[in-house]
Design an enzyme around this catalytic site. Structure first.
Site, PDB file in Angstrom:
ATOM      1  CG  HIS A   1      -2.048   0.958   1.142  1.00  0.00           C
ATOM      2  ND1 HIS A   1      -1.880   2.321   1.187  1.00  0.00           N
ATOM      3  CD2 HIS A   1      -3.378   0.747   1.012  1.00  0.00           C
ATOM      4  CE1 HIS A   1      -3.062   2.916   1.081  1.00  0.00           C
ATOM      5  NE2 HIS A   1      -3.990   1.981   0.967  1.00  0.00           N
TER       6      HIS A   1
ATOM      7  NE  ARG B   1      -3.328   7.563  -1.698  1.00  0.00           N
ATOM      8  CZ  ARG B   1      -3.367   6.369  -2.277  1.00  0.00           C
ATOM      9  NH1 ARG B   1      -3.271   6.273  -3.594  1.00  0.00           N
ATOM     10  NH2 ARG B   1      -3.507   5.274  -1.558  1.00  0.00           N
TER      11      ARG B   1
END
Length: 549
Positions: free
Chosen positions: A306, A329
Protein backbone atom coordinates in the site's frame (compact mmCIF):
# COMPACT_ATOMS: atom_id res chain seq x y z
CA UNK A 1 -75.60 -59.64 9.60
CA UNK A 2 -76.01 -62.68 11.91
CA UNK A 3 -75.13 -62.66 15.56
CA UNK A 4 -72.47 -65.31 14.93
CA UNK A 5 -70.64 -62.91 12.59
CA UNK A 6 -71.03 -59.84 14.82
CA UNK A 7 -69.50 -61.35 18.00
CA UNK A 8 -65.96 -61.93 16.56
CA UNK A 9 -65.88 -58.38 15.23
CA UNK A 10 -66.92 -56.93 18.59
CA UNK A 11 -64.36 -59.12 20.38
CA UNK A 12 -61.52 -57.93 18.10
CA UNK A 13 -62.53 -54.28 18.50
CA UNK A 14 -62.46 -54.61 22.30
CA UNK A 15 -59.00 -56.15 22.16
CA UNK A 16 -57.72 -53.28 20.00
CA UNK A 17 -59.14 -50.68 22.38
CA UNK A 18 -57.63 -52.40 25.45
CA UNK A 19 -54.26 -52.66 23.68
CA UNK A 20 -54.33 -48.97 22.84
CA UNK A 21 -55.03 -47.99 26.43
CA UNK A 22 -52.28 -50.24 27.75
CA UNK A 23 -49.80 -48.96 25.18
CA UNK A 24 -50.65 -45.37 26.08
CA UNK A 25 -50.09 -46.04 29.80
CA UNK A 26 -46.78 -47.79 29.17
CA UNK A 27 -45.56 -44.95 26.99
CA UNK A 28 -46.52 -42.34 29.58
CA UNK A 29 -44.84 -44.30 32.33
CA UNK A 30 -41.42 -44.26 30.62
CA UNK A 31 -39.22 -41.72 32.49
CA UNK A 32 -38.33 -38.62 30.38
CA UNK A 33 -34.52 -39.08 30.53
CA UNK A 34 -34.84 -42.60 29.07
CA UNK A 35 -37.12 -41.29 26.32
CA UNK A 36 -34.59 -38.53 25.59
CA UNK A 37 -31.76 -41.03 25.23
CA UNK A 38 -33.79 -43.13 22.85
CA UNK A 39 -34.55 -40.05 20.76
CA UNK A 40 -30.87 -39.01 20.64
CA UNK A 41 -29.82 -42.47 19.52
CA UNK A 42 -32.27 -42.52 16.65
CA UNK A 43 -31.89 -38.84 15.63
CA UNK A 44 -28.43 -37.51 16.66
CA UNK A 45 -27.87 -33.76 16.75
CA UNK A 46 -26.15 -32.50 13.57
CA UNK A 47 -22.59 -31.18 14.05
CA UNK A 48 -21.91 -27.45 14.21
CA UNK A 49 -20.54 -25.43 11.33
CA UNK A 50 -17.01 -24.55 12.41
CA UNK A 51 -15.68 -21.17 11.26
CA UNK A 52 -11.98 -20.50 11.81
CA UNK A 53 -11.18 -16.79 11.97
CA UNK A 54 -13.43 -13.98 13.20
CA UNK A 55 -12.70 -11.24 10.69
CA UNK A 56 -15.40 -10.09 8.31
CA UNK A 57 -15.19 -13.24 6.16
CA UNK A 58 -15.70 -15.46 9.20
CA UNK A 59 -18.51 -13.34 10.58
CA UNK A 60 -20.25 -13.32 7.18
CA UNK A 61 -19.95 -17.11 7.02
CA UNK A 62 -21.29 -17.55 10.55
CA UNK A 63 -24.31 -15.34 9.87
CA UNK A 64 -25.09 -17.06 6.57
CA UNK A 65 -24.78 -20.51 8.14
CA UNK A 66 -27.26 -19.60 10.88
CA UNK A 67 -29.62 -18.09 8.31
CA UNK A 68 -29.36 -21.25 6.22
CA UNK A 69 -30.45 -23.50 9.06
CA UNK A 70 -27.22 -24.68 10.65
CA UNK A 71 -27.97 -26.39 13.95
CA UNK A 72 -25.17 -24.37 15.53
CA UNK A 73 -22.05 -22.38 14.68
CA UNK A 74 -18.74 -22.35 16.51
CA UNK A 75 -16.50 -19.41 15.61
CA UNK A 76 -12.85 -19.91 16.62
CA UNK A 77 -10.56 -16.87 16.80
CA UNK A 78 -6.86 -16.90 17.66
CA UNK A 79 -6.85 -13.37 19.07
CA UNK A 80 -8.47 -12.18 22.26
CA UNK A 81 -11.04 -10.16 20.30
CA UNK A 82 -12.86 -10.69 17.00
CA UNK A 83 -12.51 -8.39 14.00
CA UNK A 84 -9.10 -9.24 12.56
CA UNK A 85 -7.77 -6.77 10.01
CA UNK A 86 -11.32 -6.16 8.75
CA UNK A 87 -12.16 -3.99 11.73
CA UNK A 88 -9.30 -1.63 10.75
CA UNK A 89 -10.55 -1.10 7.18
CA UNK A 90 -11.04 2.61 6.63
CA UNK A 91 -11.76 3.34 2.96
CA UNK A 92 -14.95 1.36 2.37
CA UNK A 93 -16.51 -1.51 0.47
CA UNK A 94 -17.07 -1.70 -3.28
CA UNK A 95 -20.44 -2.29 -4.90
CA UNK A 96 -21.91 -1.70 -8.35
CA UNK A 97 -24.40 -0.74 -9.47
CA UNK A 98 -26.03 0.49 -6.26
CA UNK A 99 -28.68 3.06 -5.39
CA UNK A 100 -26.06 5.15 -3.57
CA UNK A 101 -23.99 5.81 -6.69
CA UNK A 102 -24.62 8.98 -8.64
CA UNK A 103 -26.08 7.46 -11.80
CA UNK A 104 -27.30 10.86 -12.99
CA UNK A 105 -23.70 12.10 -13.12
CA UNK A 106 -21.77 8.96 -14.06
CA UNK A 107 -24.38 6.68 -15.61
CA UNK A 108 -25.06 3.13 -14.46
CA UNK A 109 -21.84 1.54 -13.26
CA UNK A 110 -21.02 -1.34 -15.64
CA UNK A 111 -17.22 -1.19 -15.42
CA UNK A 112 -16.45 -2.89 -12.09
CA UNK A 113 -15.56 -6.19 -13.78
CA UNK A 114 -13.35 -4.44 -16.33
CA UNK A 115 -11.54 -2.45 -13.64
CA UNK A 116 -10.93 -5.60 -11.59
CA UNK A 117 -9.58 -7.49 -14.58
CA UNK A 118 -7.34 -4.58 -15.51
CA UNK A 119 -6.06 -4.35 -11.94
CA UNK A 120 -5.20 -8.07 -11.93
CA UNK A 121 -2.53 -7.34 -14.51
CA UNK A 122 -0.33 -10.12 -15.88
CA UNK A 123 -2.38 -12.82 -14.12
CA UNK A 124 -5.02 -12.34 -16.82
CA UNK A 125 -2.92 -11.51 -19.86
CA UNK A 126 -4.10 -13.77 -22.68
CA UNK A 127 -0.60 -13.88 -24.17
CA UNK A 128 1.03 -15.41 -21.09
CA UNK A 129 -1.74 -17.21 -19.18
CA UNK A 130 -3.33 -20.49 -20.27
CA UNK A 131 -7.01 -20.10 -21.08
CA UNK A 132 -8.34 -22.55 -18.42
CA UNK A 133 -6.49 -20.70 -15.65
CA UNK A 134 -7.66 -17.35 -16.99
CA UNK A 135 -11.26 -18.58 -17.15
CA UNK A 136 -11.02 -19.74 -13.54
CA UNK A 137 -9.86 -16.30 -12.43
CA UNK A 138 -12.52 -14.58 -14.49
CA UNK A 139 -15.21 -16.76 -12.91
CA UNK A 140 -14.06 -15.67 -9.45
CA UNK A 141 -14.06 -12.01 -10.54
CA UNK A 142 -17.56 -12.40 -11.97
CA UNK A 143 -18.82 -13.86 -8.69
CA UNK A 144 -17.26 -10.95 -6.79
CA UNK A 145 -18.49 -8.13 -9.00
CA UNK A 146 -21.91 -9.56 -9.91
CA UNK A 147 -22.76 -10.11 -6.24
CA UNK A 148 -21.37 -6.76 -5.07
CA UNK A 149 -24.65 -4.82 -5.26
CA UNK A 150 -26.42 -7.58 -3.32
CA UNK A 151 -23.67 -7.40 -0.69
CA UNK A 152 -24.29 -3.68 -0.21
CA UNK A 153 -28.05 -4.29 -0.01
CA UNK A 154 -27.47 -7.00 2.60
CA UNK A 155 -25.35 -4.74 4.78
CA UNK A 156 -27.70 -1.77 4.47
CA UNK A 157 -31.14 -3.37 4.38
CA UNK A 158 -30.64 -6.48 6.52
CA UNK A 159 -28.10 -5.16 9.02
CA UNK A 160 -28.92 -1.43 9.02
CA UNK A 161 -25.39 -0.18 8.26
CA UNK A 162 -24.97 3.27 6.73
CA UNK A 163 -23.06 3.06 3.42
CA UNK A 164 -24.50 6.14 1.79
CA UNK A 165 -21.22 7.94 1.01
CA UNK A 166 -19.50 6.84 -2.20
CA UNK A 167 -15.99 7.80 -3.28
CA UNK A 168 -13.52 6.87 -6.01
CA UNK A 169 -10.35 5.03 -5.09
CA UNK A 170 -7.24 4.29 -7.10
CA UNK A 171 -7.67 2.03 -10.11
CA UNK A 172 -11.44 2.62 -10.32
CA UNK A 173 -12.97 4.32 -13.32
CA UNK A 174 -15.68 5.99 -11.21
CA UNK A 175 -16.89 6.21 -7.58
CA UNK A 176 -18.10 2.85 -6.19
CA UNK A 177 -16.49 2.52 -2.74
CA UNK A 178 -19.13 2.88 -0.01
CA UNK A 179 -18.76 4.07 3.57
CA UNK A 180 -20.97 5.71 6.18
CA UNK A 181 -21.49 9.40 6.83
CA UNK A 182 -20.71 9.10 10.55
CA UNK A 183 -17.46 8.97 12.47
CA UNK A 184 -17.13 5.18 12.66
CA UNK A 185 -14.86 3.76 9.92
CA UNK A 186 -16.61 1.30 7.61
CA UNK A 187 -14.67 -1.76 8.76
CA UNK A 188 -15.53 -1.21 12.41
CA UNK A 189 -19.14 -0.31 11.59
CA UNK A 190 -19.67 -3.49 9.57
CA UNK A 191 -17.86 -5.86 11.93
CA UNK A 192 -19.46 -4.66 15.16
CA UNK A 193 -22.97 -4.55 13.70
CA UNK A 194 -22.66 -7.98 12.08
CA UNK A 195 -21.36 -9.57 15.28
CA UNK A 196 -24.30 -8.16 17.24
CA UNK A 197 -26.72 -9.49 14.61
CA UNK A 198 -25.11 -12.94 14.75
CA UNK A 199 -25.56 -13.11 18.51
CA UNK A 200 -29.17 -11.97 18.15
CA UNK A 201 -29.95 -14.46 15.38
CA UNK A 202 -28.02 -17.40 16.80
CA UNK A 203 -28.74 -17.16 20.50
CA UNK A 204 -27.42 -20.33 22.12
CA UNK A 205 -26.83 -21.80 18.65
CA UNK A 206 -23.80 -19.51 18.30
CA UNK A 207 -20.58 -19.57 20.28
CA UNK A 208 -17.58 -17.27 19.80
CA UNK A 209 -14.41 -18.95 21.08
CA UNK A 210 -11.52 -16.46 21.36
CA UNK A 211 -7.90 -17.25 22.26
CA UNK A 212 -8.32 -20.53 20.35
CA UNK A 213 -5.63 -21.50 17.86
CA UNK A 214 -6.43 -24.23 15.34
CA UNK A 215 -3.42 -26.58 15.09
CA UNK A 216 -4.66 -28.93 12.36
CA UNK A 217 -7.66 -29.96 10.31
CA UNK A 218 -9.18 -33.39 10.97
CA UNK A 219 -9.45 -35.52 7.85
CA UNK A 220 -10.78 -38.87 6.70
CA UNK A 221 -9.43 -40.36 3.49
CA UNK A 222 -11.99 -43.02 2.60
CA UNK A 223 -12.96 -41.60 -0.79
CA UNK A 224 -10.54 -38.71 -1.16
CA UNK A 225 -9.77 -36.21 1.59
CA UNK A 226 -12.74 -35.06 3.63
CA UNK A 227 -12.38 -32.50 6.42
CA UNK A 228 -14.39 -33.55 9.46
CA UNK A 229 -13.39 -30.92 12.01
CA UNK A 230 -10.49 -29.16 13.71
CA UNK A 231 -8.00 -29.67 16.47
CA UNK A 232 -7.33 -26.57 18.53
CA UNK A 233 -5.67 -25.36 21.70
CA UNK A 234 -6.55 -22.57 24.08
CA UNK A 235 -3.84 -19.93 24.16
CA UNK A 236 -4.82 -18.71 27.63
CA UNK A 237 -5.87 -22.03 29.07
CA UNK A 238 -6.27 -23.02 32.68
CA UNK A 239 -4.20 -26.02 33.69
CA UNK A 240 -7.30 -28.19 33.43
CA UNK A 241 -7.78 -27.08 29.80
CA UNK A 242 -4.19 -27.53 28.65
CA UNK A 243 -3.47 -29.57 25.55
CA UNK A 244 -5.42 -29.83 22.33
CA UNK A 245 -9.12 -30.42 21.89
CA UNK A 246 -11.20 -31.48 18.92
CA UNK A 247 -14.37 -30.14 17.39
CA UNK A 248 -16.20 -32.01 14.64
CA UNK A 249 -18.20 -30.55 11.76
CA UNK A 250 -17.82 -28.87 8.35
CA UNK A 251 -15.15 -26.17 8.33
CA UNK A 252 -15.04 -22.66 6.85
CA UNK A 253 -11.47 -21.32 6.90
CA UNK A 254 -11.15 -17.51 7.06
CA UNK A 255 -7.86 -16.82 8.84
CA UNK A 256 -6.54 -14.04 6.60
CA UNK A 257 -3.24 -13.49 4.83
CA UNK A 258 0.43 -13.42 5.78
CA UNK A 259 1.40 -9.75 5.46
CA UNK A 260 2.39 -9.78 9.14
CA UNK A 261 4.46 -12.98 8.86
CA UNK A 262 7.69 -11.10 8.20
CA UNK A 263 10.08 -13.94 9.01
CA UNK A 264 7.92 -16.81 7.78
CA UNK A 265 5.86 -16.88 4.59
CA UNK A 266 6.70 -13.31 3.61
CA UNK A 267 10.42 -13.99 3.91
CA UNK A 268 9.97 -17.22 1.93
CA UNK A 269 8.02 -15.80 -1.00
CA UNK A 270 9.11 -12.14 -1.02
CA UNK A 271 12.49 -11.74 0.68
CA UNK A 272 12.96 -8.51 -1.26
CA UNK A 273 10.37 -6.85 0.98
CA UNK A 274 12.43 -7.34 4.12
CA UNK A 275 12.52 -4.25 6.31
CA UNK A 276 9.28 -2.73 5.01
CA UNK A 277 6.78 -1.74 7.68
CA UNK A 278 3.30 -3.30 7.68
CA UNK A 279 -0.30 -2.54 8.61
CA UNK A 280 -0.69 -6.13 9.88
CA UNK A 281 0.01 -7.34 13.39
CA UNK A 282 2.98 -9.72 13.49
CA UNK A 283 1.65 -13.29 13.39
CA UNK A 284 2.34 -16.46 11.39
CA UNK A 285 0.30 -17.38 8.34
CA UNK A 286 -1.93 -20.45 8.50
CA UNK A 287 -1.61 -21.62 4.90
CA UNK A 288 0.33 -24.74 5.91
CA UNK A 289 -2.76 -26.10 7.66
CA UNK A 290 -4.62 -26.09 4.35
CA UNK A 291 -1.67 -27.44 2.39
CA UNK A 292 -1.44 -30.37 4.80
CA UNK A 293 -4.89 -31.58 3.70
CA UNK A 294 -4.11 -31.19 0.01
CA UNK A 295 -5.07 -27.59 -0.75
CA UNK A 296 -3.09 -26.02 -3.58
CA UNK A 297 -1.63 -22.55 -3.13
CA UNK A 298 -1.39 -19.89 -5.83
CA UNK A 299 0.03 -16.36 -6.27
CA UNK A 300 2.02 -16.58 -3.04
CA UNK A 301 4.64 -14.17 -4.38
CA UNK A 302 2.03 -11.52 -5.15
CA UNK A 303 2.07 -9.16 -2.19
CA UNK A 304 0.38 -5.78 -2.20
CA UNK A 305 2.35 -2.79 -1.03
CA UNK A 306 0.00 0.00 0.00
CA UNK A 307 1.53 3.34 -0.97
CA UNK A 308 0.49 5.29 2.12
CA UNK A 309 1.16 4.22 5.67
CA UNK A 310 1.61 7.04 8.18
CA UNK A 311 5.06 7.61 9.63
CA UNK A 312 4.28 8.65 13.19
CA UNK A 313 6.65 11.48 14.19
CA UNK A 314 6.72 10.06 17.72
CA UNK A 315 7.80 6.56 16.69
CA UNK A 316 9.28 6.78 13.21
CA UNK A 317 11.00 3.36 13.43
CA UNK A 318 7.84 1.42 14.28
CA UNK A 319 7.22 -1.43 11.82
CA UNK A 320 3.48 -1.59 12.59
CA UNK A 321 1.91 1.52 11.10
CA UNK A 322 -1.52 3.08 10.68
CA UNK A 323 -2.88 3.06 7.17
CA UNK A 324 -3.43 6.45 5.55
CA UNK A 325 -6.76 5.49 4.00
CA UNK A 326 -6.91 5.54 0.22
CA UNK A 327 -10.14 7.51 0.42
CA UNK A 328 -8.03 10.54 1.49
CA UNK A 329 -6.58 10.60 -2.02
CA UNK A 330 -9.97 9.73 -3.41
CA UNK A 331 -11.37 12.90 -1.85
CA UNK A 332 -8.61 15.00 -3.42
CA UNK A 333 -5.35 14.64 -1.46
CA UNK A 334 -2.02 14.82 -3.29
CA UNK A 335 1.38 13.18 -2.73
CA UNK A 336 4.49 15.35 -2.67
CA UNK A 337 8.23 14.63 -2.69
CA UNK A 338 10.34 17.67 -1.92
CA UNK A 339 7.26 19.79 -2.61
CA UNK A 340 6.45 18.33 -6.04
CA UNK A 341 3.84 15.88 -7.30
CA UNK A 342 5.28 12.82 -9.07
CA UNK A 343 2.36 10.43 -9.77
CA UNK A 344 -1.35 10.12 -10.46
CA UNK A 345 -2.49 9.61 -6.89
CA UNK A 346 -5.46 7.55 -8.08
CA UNK A 347 -3.44 5.00 -10.02
CA UNK A 348 -3.57 1.42 -8.76
CA UNK A 349 -1.83 0.75 -5.48
CA UNK A 350 0.83 -1.15 -7.38
CA UNK A 351 1.63 1.83 -9.62
CA UNK A 352 1.58 4.46 -6.88
CA UNK A 353 3.75 2.32 -4.60
CA UNK A 354 6.22 1.71 -7.43
CA UNK A 355 6.44 5.44 -8.11
CA UNK A 356 7.24 6.17 -4.46
CA UNK A 357 9.77 3.33 -4.19
CA UNK A 358 11.55 4.64 -7.27
CA UNK A 359 12.45 7.71 -5.20
CA UNK A 360 15.49 7.67 -2.91
CA UNK A 361 14.88 5.96 0.42
CA UNK A 362 15.03 8.10 3.54
CA UNK A 363 18.44 8.21 5.14
CA UNK A 364 18.89 6.07 8.25
CA UNK A 365 19.19 9.09 10.53
CA UNK A 366 15.90 10.46 9.19
CA UNK A 367 14.20 7.26 10.33
CA UNK A 368 15.64 7.44 13.82
CA UNK A 369 13.40 8.23 16.74
CA UNK A 370 11.97 6.80 19.93
CA UNK A 371 11.12 3.14 19.83
CA UNK A 372 7.44 2.29 19.63
CA UNK A 373 5.04 -0.61 19.51
CA UNK A 374 5.74 -2.82 16.53
CA UNK A 375 9.48 -2.06 16.26
CA UNK A 376 10.98 -4.69 13.99
CA UNK A 377 13.15 -7.54 15.20
CA UNK A 378 14.79 -10.07 12.95
CA UNK A 379 14.54 -13.83 13.52
CA UNK A 380 17.47 -13.68 15.96
CA UNK A 381 15.87 -10.92 18.00
CA UNK A 382 18.13 -8.19 16.68
CA UNK A 383 16.61 -4.86 15.72
CA UNK A 384 15.93 -4.51 11.99
CA UNK A 385 16.48 -1.41 9.92
CA UNK A 386 13.15 -0.03 8.71
CA UNK A 387 12.96 0.88 5.03
CA UNK A 388 10.81 3.93 4.37
CA UNK A 389 10.46 6.98 2.17
CA UNK A 390 9.94 10.68 2.82
CA UNK A 391 6.67 11.56 1.06
CA UNK A 392 4.05 14.08 2.18
CA UNK A 393 0.29 13.59 1.96
CA UNK A 394 -1.50 16.96 1.69
CA UNK A 395 -5.25 17.58 1.92
CA UNK A 396 -6.89 20.91 1.13
CA UNK A 397 -9.96 22.15 3.08
CA UNK A 398 -12.36 20.40 0.69
CA UNK A 399 -10.66 17.01 1.07
CA UNK A 400 -10.37 17.51 4.84
CA UNK A 401 -14.08 18.23 5.13
CA UNK A 402 -15.09 15.27 2.95
CA UNK A 403 -12.92 12.95 5.07
CA UNK A 404 -13.69 14.66 8.35
CA UNK A 405 -14.16 11.52 10.46
CA UNK A 406 -10.84 10.07 9.34
CA UNK A 407 -8.97 13.37 9.49
CA UNK A 408 -10.15 14.05 13.03
CA UNK A 409 -8.77 10.70 14.18
CA UNK A 410 -5.47 11.18 12.38
CA UNK A 411 -5.07 14.67 13.85
CA UNK A 412 -5.77 13.28 17.33
CA UNK A 413 -3.14 10.57 16.82
CA UNK A 414 -0.60 13.14 15.63
CA UNK A 415 -0.35 11.54 12.19
CA UNK A 416 -1.67 14.64 10.43
CA UNK A 417 -1.10 18.26 11.40
CA UNK A 418 -2.77 21.47 10.29
CA UNK A 419 -0.60 23.98 8.48
CA UNK A 420 -1.48 27.46 7.19
CA UNK A 421 -0.61 27.80 3.51
CA UNK A 422 1.66 30.78 4.26
CA UNK A 423 3.90 28.36 6.19
CA UNK A 424 4.42 26.16 3.13
CA UNK A 425 7.65 26.44 1.15
CA UNK A 426 7.58 28.10 -2.25
CA UNK A 427 8.02 24.84 -4.21
CA UNK A 428 4.94 23.36 -2.53
CA UNK A 429 2.92 26.53 -3.14
CA UNK A 430 3.82 26.48 -6.83
CA UNK A 431 2.79 22.82 -7.04
CA UNK A 432 -0.57 23.54 -5.42
CA UNK A 433 -1.23 26.46 -7.76
CA UNK A 434 -0.58 24.19 -10.70
CA UNK A 435 -2.78 21.43 -9.30
CA UNK A 436 -5.62 23.85 -8.56
CA UNK A 437 -5.64 24.99 -12.18
CA UNK A 438 -5.81 21.33 -13.26
CA UNK A 439 -8.78 20.72 -10.95
CA UNK A 440 -10.57 23.72 -12.47
CA UNK A 441 -10.10 22.20 -15.92
CA UNK A 442 -7.75 24.90 -17.18
CA UNK A 443 -5.14 22.33 -18.23
CA UNK A 444 -4.72 18.54 -18.24
CA UNK A 445 -2.79 16.85 -15.46
CA UNK A 446 0.72 15.87 -16.52
CA UNK A 447 0.37 12.61 -14.56
CA UNK A 448 -3.03 11.73 -16.00
CA UNK A 449 -5.23 12.30 -12.96
CA UNK A 450 -8.84 12.93 -13.99
CA UNK A 451 -10.82 12.66 -10.71
CA UNK A 452 -10.15 15.22 -7.99
CA UNK A 453 -12.63 14.44 -5.25
CA UNK A 454 -13.68 17.46 -3.22
CA UNK A 455 -10.55 19.60 -3.75
CA UNK A 456 -11.46 23.28 -3.71
CA UNK A 457 -8.22 25.13 -2.86
CA UNK A 458 -7.74 27.87 -5.47
CA UNK A 459 -4.55 29.58 -6.61
CA UNK A 460 -5.60 32.86 -4.97
CA UNK A 461 -5.85 31.08 -1.58
CA UNK A 462 -2.08 30.62 -1.71
CA UNK A 463 -1.30 34.30 -2.12
CA UNK A 464 -0.86 37.03 0.50
CA UNK A 465 -1.19 36.08 4.16
CA UNK A 466 -2.53 32.64 3.28
CA UNK A 467 -4.59 31.85 6.37
CA UNK A 468 -6.27 28.86 4.73
CA UNK A 469 -5.29 25.63 6.50
CA UNK A 470 -4.29 22.35 4.89
CA UNK A 471 -3.53 19.01 6.55
CA UNK A 472 -0.14 17.38 6.06
CA UNK A 473 1.35 14.06 7.13
CA UNK A 474 4.32 11.90 6.21
CA UNK A 475 3.62 8.58 4.49
CA UNK A 476 5.59 5.61 3.20
CA UNK A 477 4.84 2.33 1.38
CA UNK A 478 3.87 -0.57 3.64
CA UNK A 479 3.17 -4.27 3.29
CA UNK A 480 -0.60 -4.45 3.40
CA UNK A 481 -2.25 -7.43 1.70
CA UNK A 482 -1.34 -10.79 0.22
CA UNK A 483 -3.10 -11.81 -2.98
CA UNK A 484 -1.87 -15.41 -2.73
CA UNK A 485 -3.60 -18.23 -0.90
CA UNK A 486 -5.54 -21.43 -1.31
CA UNK A 487 -7.06 -22.15 -4.71
CA UNK A 488 -10.87 -22.01 -4.48
CA UNK A 489 -13.89 -21.76 -6.75
CA UNK A 490 -16.96 -19.55 -7.00
CA UNK A 491 -18.75 -21.83 -4.51
CA UNK A 492 -15.98 -21.04 -1.99
CA UNK A 493 -14.78 -24.66 -1.97
CA UNK A 494 -11.07 -25.12 -1.25
CA UNK A 495 -9.50 -27.16 -4.05
CA UNK A 496 -6.71 -29.74 -4.28
CA UNK A 497 -6.29 -28.83 -7.94
CA UNK A 498 -4.48 -25.93 -9.57
CA UNK A 499 -6.14 -23.03 -11.37
CA UNK A 500 -7.64 -24.22 -14.63
CA UNK A 501 -7.42 -27.94 -13.85
CA UNK A 502 -10.43 -30.17 -13.37
CA UNK A 503 -11.76 -29.05 -9.99
CA UNK A 504 -11.15 -31.37 -7.05
CA UNK A 505 -12.89 -29.87 -4.01
CA UNK A 506 -11.83 -30.95 -0.56
CA UNK A 507 -15.11 -32.13 0.89
CA UNK A 508 -16.16 -30.42 4.09
CA UNK A 509 -13.85 -27.40 3.60
CA UNK A 510 -14.60 -23.89 2.36
CA UNK A 511 -12.63 -20.65 2.47
CA UNK A 512 -13.14 -16.91 2.11
CA UNK A 513 -11.20 -13.71 2.42
CA UNK A 514 -7.45 -13.17 2.27
CA UNK A 515 -6.62 -16.84 2.94
CA UNK A 516 -7.78 -17.63 -0.61
CA UNK A 517 -5.89 -16.94 -3.83
CA UNK A 518 -6.51 -16.50 -7.54
CA UNK A 519 -9.05 -13.69 -7.34
CA UNK A 520 -6.99 -10.48 -7.36
CA UNK A 521 -3.97 -11.46 -9.43
CA UNK A 522 -1.17 -8.88 -9.36
CA UNK A 523 -3.09 -6.20 -7.48
CA UNK A 524 -6.23 -5.82 -5.38
CA UNK A 525 -8.48 -2.84 -5.92
CA UNK A 526 -9.09 -0.77 -2.81
CA UNK A 527 -12.52 -1.54 -1.37
CA UNK A 528 -12.59 -5.13 -2.67
CA UNK A 529 -11.15 -6.71 0.47
CA UNK A 530 -14.26 -6.14 2.58
CA UNK A 531 -16.35 -7.06 -0.45
CA UNK A 532 -14.74 -10.47 -0.99
CA UNK A 533 -15.19 -11.21 2.72
CA UNK A 534 -18.93 -10.57 2.49
CA UNK A 535 -19.51 -12.23 -0.89
CA UNK A 536 -17.51 -15.42 -0.43
CA UNK A 537 -18.04 -15.58 3.33
CA UNK A 538 -21.80 -15.73 2.78
CA UNK A 539 -21.42 -18.35 0.06
CA UNK A 540 -19.17 -20.49 2.28
CA UNK A 541 -21.53 -20.29 5.24
CA UNK A 542 -24.55 -21.25 3.14
CA UNK A 543 -22.73 -24.21 1.59
CA UNK A 544 -21.39 -25.49 4.91
CA UNK A 545 -24.84 -25.31 6.52
CA UNK A 546 -26.23 -27.58 3.80
CA UNK A 547 -23.72 -30.36 4.47
CA UNK A 548 -25.28 -33.18 6.44
CA UNK A 549 -23.56 -36.15 7.96
Amino acid sequence: MTRRRILPIVFISVLIAISAVLYHKITLSIPFPIFSRVTMMTAPNPPPVIVVGAGLAGLSAAFAALQSGAASVRLLERNAKPGGNSIKASSGINGAPTRFQNAAKYGTDRSFWDDTVRSAGSALHTSTVAEPARKHRETLISALTNRSAAAIDFLVDDLGIDLSVVSQLGGHSLPRTHRGAGKTPPGAAIVTTLLAKIKELGGDRFQLMTDCEVTRLLVTDDHGPRVTGVEYRKLKALSSDSGTQQLHGPVVFTTGGFAGDAHGLLATYRPDLGGLPSTNDPRPGTHALLAEVGARLVDMDRVQIHPTGFVDPATTRARLKFLAAEMLRGEGAVLLHKGKRFVDELGTREKVSAAIMALPEAEAEESAGPAGEGDGKDKDGEEEAVRQWDVRLLLDPGACEAAQAHVGFYLWKGLLRKVKVRELDEVTKATLREYSSVVKGEKPDEFGRTAFGQWRLAAEDLDGEGDVEVCVGRVTPIVHFTMGGAVFNERAQILRSDLGEEEKPIEGLWGAGEITGGLHGDNRLGGSSLLECVVFGRIAGEQAARLRG
